[in-house]
Design a protein around this motif. Sequence first.
Motif, PDB file in Angstrom:
ATOM      1  N   ASP A 139       0.841  -1.203   0.000  1.00 37.91           N
ATOM      2  CA  ASP A 139       0.000   0.000   0.000  1.00 37.91           C
ATOM      3  C   ASP A 139       0.873   1.249   0.000  1.00 37.91           C
ATOM      4  O   ASP A 139       1.703   1.440   0.889  1.00 37.91           O
ATOM      5  CB  ASP A 139      -0.919   0.026   1.229  1.00 37.91           C
ATOM      6  N   LYS A 140       0.643   2.090  -1.010  1.00 36.29           N
ATOM      7  CA  LYS A 140       1.348   3.367  -1.096  1.00 36.29           C
ATOM      8  C   LYS A 140       0.311   4.434  -1.440  1.00 36.29           C
ATOM      9  O   LYS A 140      -0.083   4.585  -2.587  1.00 36.29           O
ATOM     10  CB  LYS A 140       2.441   3.318  -2.176  1.00 36.29           C
ATOM     11  N   TRP A 141      -0.154   5.147  -0.421  1.00 30.73           N
ATOM     12  CA  TRP A 141      -1.165   6.174  -0.663  1.00 30.73           C
ATOM     13  C   TRP A 141      -1.217   7.157   0.504  1.00 30.73           C
ATOM     14  O   TRP A 141      -0.694   6.900   1.579  1.00 30.73           O
ATOM     15  CB  TRP A 141      -2.545   5.568  -0.908  1.00 30.73           C
ATOM     16  N   SER A 142      -1.861   8.267   0.228  1.00 34.41           N
ATOM     17  CA  SER A 142      -2.013   9.317   1.234  1.00 34.41           C
ATOM     18  C   SER A 142      -3.413   9.901   1.117  1.00 34.41           C
ATOM     19  O   SER A 142      -3.987   9.959   0.027  1.00 34.41           O
ATOM     20  CB  SER A 142      -0.958  10.410   1.021  1.00 34.41           C
ATOM     21  N   LEU A 143      -3.960  10.328   2.247  1.00 35.06           N
ATOM     22  CA  LEU A 143      -5.279  10.978   2.279  1.00 35.06           C
ATOM     23  C   LEU A 143      -5.160  12.297   3.019  1.00 35.06           C
ATOM     24  O   LEU A 143      -4.595  12.351   4.120  1.00 35.06           O
ATOM     25  CB  LEU A 143      -6.302  10.086   2.986  1.00 35.06           C
ATOM     26  N   ILE A 144      -5.679  13.363   2.420  1.00 41.36           N
ATOM     27  CA  ILE A 144      -5.756  14.660   3.089  1.00 41.36           C
ATOM     28  C   ILE A 144      -7.198  15.133   2.993  1.00 41.36           C
ATOM     29  O   ILE A 144      -7.735  15.337   1.902  1.00 41.36           O
ATOM     30  CB  ILE A 144      -4.808  15.690   2.453  1.00 41.36           C
ATOM     31  N   SER A 145      -7.842  15.269   4.145  1.00 45.20           N
ATOM     32  CA  SER A 145      -9.242  15.702   4.215  1.00 45.20           C
ATOM     33  C   SER A 145      -9.291  17.147   4.689  1.00 45.20           C
ATOM     34  O   SER A 145      -8.732  17.486   5.735  1.00 45.20           O
ATOM     35  CB  SER A 145     -10.012  14.796   5.184  1.00 45.20           C
ATOM     36  N   LEU A 146      -9.965  17.997   3.914  1.00 46.67           N
ATOM     37  CA  LEU A 146     -10.054  19.424   4.225  1.00 46.67           C
ATOM     38  C   LEU A 146     -11.414  19.732   4.844  1.00 46.67           C
ATOM     39  O   LEU A 146     -12.451  19.278   4.368  1.00 46.67           O
ATOM     40  CB  LEU A 146      -9.836  20.246   2.955  1.00 46.67           C
ATOM     41  N   SER A 147     -11.407  20.524   5.894  1.00 50.32           N
ATOM     42  CA  SER A 147     -12.558  20.656   6.792  1.00 50.32           C
ATOM     43  C   SER A 147     -13.746  21.380   6.167  1.00 50.32           C
ATOM     44  O   SER A 147     -13.597  22.394   5.476  1.00 50.32           O
ATOM     45  CB  SER A 147     -12.142  21.406   8.064  1.00 50.32           C
TER      46      SER A 147
END
Length: 307
Positions: A139-147
């Motif tokens: 697994d190679k991934w990133s998550l960025i959640s903006l408010s």
Amino acid sequence: ERFQVLCFDQVDRLNRVMDATVPIHGRGNFPTLNVRLIDFVKVVRNKLVENDVHVKDVRLNGGVASYVLGNENNQAFNDYDVIFSVQLKDQTDLNKIKESVLGSLLDFFPKGVSKERMSLCSLNEGYVHKMVKIFNDTDKWSLISLSNVRAKNIELKFADSMRRQFEFSVDSFQILLDSLLTFSDVSKDSMKEHFFPTVTAESVYGHYELALYHLNNKLKDIDIRLLKKYMCSMFFIDFSNISDQKIKLENYLADHFTDEEYLKFDYLMTLYAVVDESTICLMGHERRQTLDLISQMAYHIRIEQEQ
């Protein structure tokens, strides 16, 4: 069998979703950023390229993709899920992704707001709801959640490889956005029934028509007990303290029961039973705290309904 070209009505619905202005709410003194989704996606993509992160394609995913592809009965979705298919050579690229997203926010600051002292660290504190970085052999991934305080977060996922990209067939749709992004750049004319970009959707479940049938007929082949445990676990990971849980539940009730106030009490009683039976990730006092919160909210709603 896994791909399908969208019809005009679907492309038109997609265009309206991407044309929507979505608020990214800042904490404290950070201003709210009102971003047109398609513009924000383009800026992030361009920043990634500038930072030497190779972007293969951009996709709309999750509930919002299901909303675009399904019939008119599928009207609700929560977050705006966008997947950037990228090449991640090492963990340095994960830092480049973070820099690209936070740097993109500056492009949408209101006029007159000083940006000189806006460090990446302060932007992270001001606007990021959640950040996940995974980098291992499979697994190679990133998550960025903006408010977004109304639970319409912009969820940006940057994926090289993922063992499983969906839970159920109805969650498996991904709409390739590149042709729509190009169309908005090169065409000055509005989209019409005989003039619109060719947009393709994929069901990573493996069978597009079957997944669409499941979606339109609200079918899920699942073990409901396992699903309850999974949903409870995810809720308490995302909202770990009691004040965040209260805000989330109040927003959910306000958003989903506008015309059906009488169902709020029944919903909370059902939720109480699910948390009581299915929560396995909390300490005893945390579980009692959440159950007390739900019962208090239900009590106040019942009092209001009886008045």
